[in-house]
Design an enzyme around this catalytic site. Structure first.
Site, PDB file in Angstrom:
ATOM      1  N   ALA A 124      -8.524   3.782  13.298  1.00 44.56           N
ATOM      2  CA  ALA A 124      -8.317   2.600  13.141  1.00 44.56           C
ATOM      3  C   ALA A 124      -6.858   1.919  13.233  1.00 44.56           C
ATOM      4  O   ALA A 124      -5.923   3.127  11.701  1.00 44.56           O
ATOM      5  CB  ALA A 124      -9.551   1.353  13.585  1.00 44.56           C
ATOM      6  N   ASP A 141     -16.581   4.007  -1.708  1.00 44.47           N
ATOM      7  CA  ASP A 141     -15.858   4.631  -1.916  1.00 44.47           C
ATOM      8  C   ASP A 141     -15.308   4.471  -2.635  1.00 44.47           C
ATOM      9  O   ASP A 141     -14.157   3.960  -2.950  1.00 44.47           O
ATOM     10  CB  ASP A 141     -15.333   4.303  -0.018  1.00 44.47           C
ATOM     11  CG  ASP A 141     -14.165   5.354  -0.113  1.00 44.47           C
ATOM     12  OD1 ASP A 141     -14.255   6.726  -0.781  1.00 44.47           O
ATOM     13  OD2 ASP A 141     -13.718   5.293   1.005  1.00 44.47           O
ATOM     14  N   GLY A 148       1.076  -1.095   0.001  1.00 46.50           N
ATOM     15  CA  GLY A 148      -0.051   0.117   0.296  1.00 46.50           C
ATOM     16  C   GLY A 148       0.402   1.465   0.042  1.00 46.50           C
ATOM     17  O   GLY A 148       0.922   2.097   0.958  1.00 46.50           O
ATOM     18  N   ASP A 156     -16.109 -44.213   1.529  1.00 45.92           N
ATOM     19  CA  ASP A 156     -15.210 -44.824   3.085  1.00 45.92           C
ATOM     20  C   ASP A 156     -15.052 -45.864   2.595  1.00 45.92           C
ATOM     21  O   ASP A 156     -16.381 -46.566   3.103  1.00 45.92           O
ATOM     22  CB  ASP A 156     -15.875 -44.242   4.315  1.00 45.92           C
ATOM     23  CG  ASP A 156     -15.132 -44.955   4.823  1.00 45.92           C
ATOM     24  OD1 ASP A 156     -13.895 -45.352   5.157  1.00 45.92           O
ATOM     25  OD2 ASP A 156     -16.141 -44.739   6.269  1.00 45.92           O
ATOM     26  N   ASN A 181      -8.638   2.990  -4.314  1.00 49.86           N
ATOM     27  CA  ASN A 181      -9.429   1.088  -4.153  1.00 49.86           C
ATOM     28  C   ASN A 181      -9.885   0.722  -5.524  1.00 49.86           C
ATOM     29  O   ASN A 181     -10.586  -0.367  -5.767  1.00 49.86           O
ATOM     30  CB  ASN A 181     -10.813   1.530  -3.644  1.00 49.86           C
ATOM     31  CG  ASN A 181     -10.381   2.130  -2.371  1.00 49.86           C
ATOM     32  OD1 ASN A 181      -9.741   1.352  -0.831  1.00 49.86           O
ATOM     33  ND2 ASN A 181     -11.443   2.502  -1.304  1.00 49.86           N
ATOM     34  N   ASP A 221     -11.392  -2.609  -0.844  1.00 49.33           N
ATOM     35  CA  ASP A 221     -12.226  -1.328   0.287  1.00 49.33           C
ATOM     36  C   ASP A 221     -13.679  -1.248  -0.088  1.00 49.33           C
ATOM     37  O   ASP A 221     -14.109  -0.524  -0.280  1.00 49.33           O
ATOM     38  CB  ASP A 221     -11.645  -0.533   0.434  1.00 49.33           C
ATOM     39  CG  ASP A 221     -11.675   0.014   1.612  1.00 49.33           C
ATOM     40  OD1 ASP A 221     -12.492  -0.438   1.907  1.00 49.33           O
ATOM     41  OD2 ASP A 221     -11.228   1.129   2.064  1.00 49.33           O
ATOM     42  N   ASN A 254     -13.286 -48.960   3.191  1.00 50.64           N
ATOM     43  CA  ASN A 254     -13.087 -49.324   4.838  1.00 50.64           C
ATOM     44  C   ASN A 254     -14.332 -49.152   5.327  1.00 50.64           C
ATOM     45  O   ASN A 254     -13.823 -49.476   6.827  1.00 50.64           O
ATOM     46  CB  ASN A 254     -11.246 -49.218   5.005  1.00 50.64           C
ATOM     47  CG  ASN A 254     -11.127 -47.746   5.101  1.00 50.64           C
ATOM     48  OD1 ASN A 254     -12.461 -47.283   5.444  1.00 50.64           O
ATOM     49  ND2 ASN A 254     -10.120 -47.843   6.152  1.00 50.64           N
ATOM     50  N   GLU A 297     -27.819 -14.710 -23.982  1.00 52.75           N
ATOM     51  CA  GLU A 297     -26.086 -14.619 -23.665  1.00 52.75           C
ATOM     52  C   GLU A 297     -25.573 -16.169 -24.174  1.00 52.75           C
ATOM     53  O   GLU A 297     -25.252 -15.625 -25.027  1.00 52.75           O
ATOM     54  CB  GLU A 297     -25.496 -14.324 -23.096  1.00 52.75           C
ATOM     55  CG  GLU A 297     -25.727 -12.595 -22.619  1.00 52.75           C
ATOM     56  CD  GLU A 297     -25.143 -11.871 -21.842  1.00 52.75           C
ATOM     57  OE1 GLU A 297     -25.239 -10.476 -21.482  1.00 52.75           O
ATOM     58  OE2 GLU A 297     -25.493 -12.452 -20.467  1.00 52.75           O
ATOM     59  N   GLU A 346      -3.205  -3.403   8.456  1.00 53.56           N
ATOM     60  CA  GLU A 346      -2.764  -2.689   7.763  1.00 53.56           C
ATOM     61  C   GLU A 346      -2.537  -3.837   6.965  1.00 53.56           C
ATOM     62  O   GLU A 346      -3.027  -5.352   6.495  1.00 53.56           O
ATOM     63  CB  GLU A 346      -0.981  -2.880   8.083  1.00 53.56           C
ATOM     64  CG  GLU A 346      -0.033  -4.366   8.997  1.00 53.56           C
ATOM     65  CD  GLU A 346       0.803  -3.946   9.750  1.00 53.56           C
ATOM     66  OE1 GLU A 346       1.903  -3.592   9.476  1.00 53.56           O
ATOM     67  OE2 GLU A 346       1.494  -5.335  10.132  1.00 53.56           O
ATOM     68  N   THR A 392     -15.120   9.648   0.591  1.00 50.14           N
ATOM     69  CA  THR A 392     -13.821  10.675   0.604  1.00 50.14           C
ATOM     70  C   THR A 392     -14.034  11.990  -0.764  1.00 50.14           C
ATOM     71  O   THR A 392     -14.856  11.855  -1.478  1.00 50.14           O
ATOM     72  CB  THR A 392     -12.816   9.857  -0.172  1.00 50.14           C
ATOM     73  OG1 THR A 392     -12.849   8.633   0.534  1.00 50.14           O
ATOM     74  CG2 THR A 392     -11.695  10.970  -0.654  1.00 50.14           C
ATOM     75  N   LYS A 426     -12.801   5.462  -5.482  1.00 51.74           N
ATOM     76  CA  LYS A 426     -11.341   6.710  -6.066  1.00 51.74           C
ATOM     77  C   LYS A 426      -9.847   5.519  -6.363  1.00 51.74           C
ATOM     78  O   LYS A 426      -9.814   4.774  -5.910  1.00 51.74           O
ATOM     79  CB  LYS A 426     -10.827   6.732  -4.506  1.00 51.74           C
ATOM     80  CG  LYS A 426     -11.213   6.131  -3.423  1.00 51.74           C
ATOM     81  CD  LYS A 426     -10.571   7.250  -2.132  1.00 51.74           C
ATOM     82  CE  LYS A 426     -10.528   5.928  -0.717  1.00 51.74           C
ATOM     83  NZ  LYS A 426     -10.200   6.221   0.969  1.00 51.74           N
TER      84      LYS A 426
END
Ligand code: ADP
Length: 516
Positions: A78, A190, A66, A496, A195, A211, A498, A402, A81, A230, A192
C-alpha cells in the site's frame, strides 16, 4: 555470529500478514463504526472523525517523516506516508499518517481503521496519542502527536551498542507500555526498533510505541492464528499460527539482544539473535529459537542481562516472562532508577487532585479537549514524573493502593484513605477501577495556567466550525458525537444566558471561569 544488512526491516517483512486472510479466532480488523473514531464524553482520548479536506485545518509539510524515505512501501504493497503538519488554529505541530485510498487494498484500509480504533483505547505515556481521523475522496489521514527524536532503529545505527543502564531504561519504557496493552487485552504484534520513536531530540527523551495497525484485541486463553510480524522480531509460535500476547515479549527479547550487542558501525551491520541471508533462513532460526551469547560483544555483558534475555526468548510461551514479570526482573530493577520522590511536587500535584471537583458536562468536555489537544509536553512533564512515582508496579495506571501510598506520604493514614475513596469516585470517569494517565493529568494539571484566555479563544474557534461567532448544538454534536442531542440542548440552555440556543464567546468564557 552471522550478521545482516542494517536496512529497515520493512524491506524484509513479507511475513506481515503473509497468509493474507482474516483472522478466524476473533474476526479480522473490524470496520470503523461511526462512533469508533469519534469523541464522546466517556472517552478520555477525544478523537474526532472528519469528512473533508484535512488542509482546511492543517498545513502538511515536506519532506515526509521516517528515515528520509519518500514513500513507505508497506508490506501489503500500500502507499502511504507520514508528514509533519501544523495545526492552523493552534500552531501546534502534529504527525499525519496519510494513506492513499485507491492504491490500497481493502485489507490495508482495515489495518488503518484498526490502528485508529486501538489507539483510541490506549492511554499510556509511552504509546503514541491519536488526535483526529480524517478522510476525503482520495485519502485517509490519522493525526497523532509528533515525535521529533527519530526511531530507536536509527539510534542503534548511530550509537552501536548501548550501556546496560541505557538499555534498561529503554526496556522499562517498552515493557511498561506493553504491560498496559496486555492488561487492556491488546497485543501489538509488530514490536521492533523502527516502531519505537523518541519523543524529542533531548538526551533523556521518552520512547513512544507506534504502528498499531497489526495490533489486536485478544481474549485470554484463546489463541490467535494470523501470521503477522517482521522476520527478525517475530516469535516462533506466531510462525506456527497459534499464539497469544506473549509474542510481544519475544520481540522485546530480540530488541534487548540487539541493544546490548549492537551494531557494527563501520560495516553498518547489526546482530540480531536470529539471522540469515534469506527470510526463510531467518525463520528457520526463529523456529528453533537457538541463539548464542558466544561472541566477543557479549563478553562484557553481565550474567543478569543475559538471564533476562533468556527469560524473554523462552521458546515455550507458557514459560516465557509476562510483561509484568519482565518489569520486576532484577536486571530491570537494578539498572533503571525508580522515579525520584519529590515531596514538594508530589504535595502540589496531589493537592490539585484533592481540589478536583466534578464539572458540568460541557465544561468537563472542553477541559478534556484542552488537556488532550492543547496542553504542551512541558506542562505535563511534572505530572508524568509524579504519575510514574506513584505507579509502583509500572502498569501505566494508578490503583487505589498506589494512590493511597502516595497520599499517606503527605497526610495521616485515615485522612488519606477517605481522600482516596472520594477521589476515585470523581476521577475514575470510565469506572475502570484505576486512574488512567489522562484522567490523572486532567485531575492534577494547573487549571488556571491551562485555561488561559488565549487557549479558550483557540478552543472556541475550533468548536465554532462555521465561524459564525457562536457554538451551536450541531457543532457540539459534530465534535463530541455519540452524545444524544437532548443532552446538548440541556447543556447549552444552562450557559446560554441570552437564550438564543447557542453559546457565544462571552458565554463560553463565563462558563469556563466557573472551573476553579
Ligand atoms: P507503516 O504502518 O506504514 O509501517 P508507521 O506508523 O510505522 O507506518 O510509520 C512509518 C514511519 O514514519 C515510522 O517508522 C517513523 O519513522 C515515521 N513516523 C510515524 N509516526 C510518526 C510520528 N508520530 N512522529 C514522527 N515520525 C513518525
Amino acid at each position: 555470529m552471522g550478521s545482516c544488512s542494517g536496512k529497515r526491516s520493512n524491506n524484509n517483512s513479507a511475513t506481515k500478514n503473509s497468509n493474507n486472510k482474516p483472522e478466524t479466532d476473533n474476526s479480522s480488523p473490524q470496520k470503523l463504526q461511526p462512533n469508533d473514531a469519534q469523541s464522546c464524553l466517556g472517552n478520555l482520548i477525544i478523537t474526532s472523525e472528519k469528512l473533508g479536506r484535512i488542509t482546511k485545518d492543517y498545513t502538511l509539510l515536506n519532506p515526509p517523516l521516517g528515515s528520509g524515505i519518500q514513500i513507505i512501501q508497506s508490506p501489503l504493497g500500500a502507499y502511504g506516508e507520514v508528514r509533519k503538519a501544523i495545526h492552523k488554529s493552534t500552531n501546534l505541530m502534529k504527525a499525519v499518517k496519510i494513506i492513499h485510498k485507491s492504491q490500497t487494498s481493502k485489507e490495508e484500509q482495515e489495518r488503518l481503521m484498526n490502528e485508529v480504533k486501538m489507539l483510541q483505547k490506549l492511554d499510556h505515556p509511552n504509546i503514541i496519542k491519536i488526535f483526529e481521523f480524517y478522510q476525503d475522496d482520495r485519502f485517509f489521514y490519522i493525526v497523532t502527536e509528533l515525535c521529533t527524536g527519530g526511531e530507536l532503529f536509527d539510534k542503534i545505527r548511530h550509537e552501536g551498542s548501548f550501556s546496560e543502564k541505557k538499555a534498561a531504561e529503554i526496556m522499562k519504557q517498552i515493557l511498561s507500555a506493553i504491560n498496559y496493552c496486555h492488561d487492556e487485552k491488546i497485543v501489538h504484534r509488530d514490536l521492533k526498533p523502527e516502531n519505537l520513536l523518541y519523543e524529542s531530540e533531548k538526551e533523556n527523551s521518552m520512547l513512544k510505541i507506534i504502528d498499531f495497525g497489526t495490533s489486536k484485541e485478544f481474549v485470554p486463553n484463546q489463541k490467535l492464528n494470523q501470521k503477522l510480524g517482521t522476520p527478525y522480531y517475530i516469535a516462533p509460535e506466531v510462525l506456527k499460527k497459534k499464539y497469544d500476547e506473549k509474542c510481544d515479549i519475544w520481540s522485546c527479547g530480540v530488541i534487548l539482544y540487539i541493544l546490548l550487542c549492537g551494531q557494527n558501525i563501520l560495516s553498518n551491520l547489526r546482530y540480531p539473535p536470529f539471522d540469515g541471508k534469506t527470510e526463510d533462513k531467518i525463520m528457520e532460526k526463529v523456529s528453533k529459537g537457538v541463539y548464542s551469547f558466544d561472541t566477543q560483544e557479549w563478553e562484557e555483558v553481565t550474567k543478569e542481562a543475559k538471564e533476562f534475555i533468556r527469560k524473554m526468548l523462552q521458546l515455550d510461551p507458557s514459560k516465557r516472562y509476562s510483561a509484568q514479570q519482565a518489569l520486576n526482573d532484577p536486571w530491570i530493577k537494578k539498572f533503571s532508577n525508580p522515579t525520584e520522590f519529590d515531596r514538594p511536587l508530589m504535595t502540589k500535584v496531589l493537592t490539585n487532585m484533592r481540589k478536583f471537583t466534578e464539572q458540568q458536562k460541557l465544561q468537563e468536555a472542553v477541559f478534556k479537549f484542552i488537556v488532550n489537544q492543547l496542553a504542551t509536553k512541558e506542562e505535563k512533564a511534572e505530572l508524568l514524573k509524579i504519575f510514574q512515582c506513584l505507579d509502583t508496579n509500572q502498569d501505566g495506571k494508578l490503583s487505589k493502593e498506589e494512590l493511597l501510598a502516595g497520599y499517606s506520604k503527605i497526610m495521616k493514614p485515615v485522612e488519606a484513605a477517605e481522600e482516596v475513596n472520594r477521589i476515585f469516585q470523581q476521577v475514575d470517569k470510565n469506572n475502570s477501577g484505576s486512574i488512567d494517565y489522562t484522567e490523572f493529568v486532567i485531575a492534577t494539571i494547573d487549571r488556571q495556567q491551562l485555561l488561559s484566555k488565549q487557549r479558550l479563544q483557540v478552543t472556541f474557534r475550533m468548536f465554532d466550525k462555521d465561524k459564525s461567532g457562536s457554538i451551536t448544538i450541531d457543532e457540539l454534536k459534530e465534535i463530541f458525537s455519540g452524545i444524544p442531542e437532548e443532552m446538548w440542548k440541556q447543556v447549552v440552555q444552562e450557559f446560554d444566558s441570552n437564550s438564543d440556543g447557542q453559546i457565544s464567546l462571552e458565554e463560553f468564557f463565563s462558563m469556563m471561569k466557573k472551573i476553579d
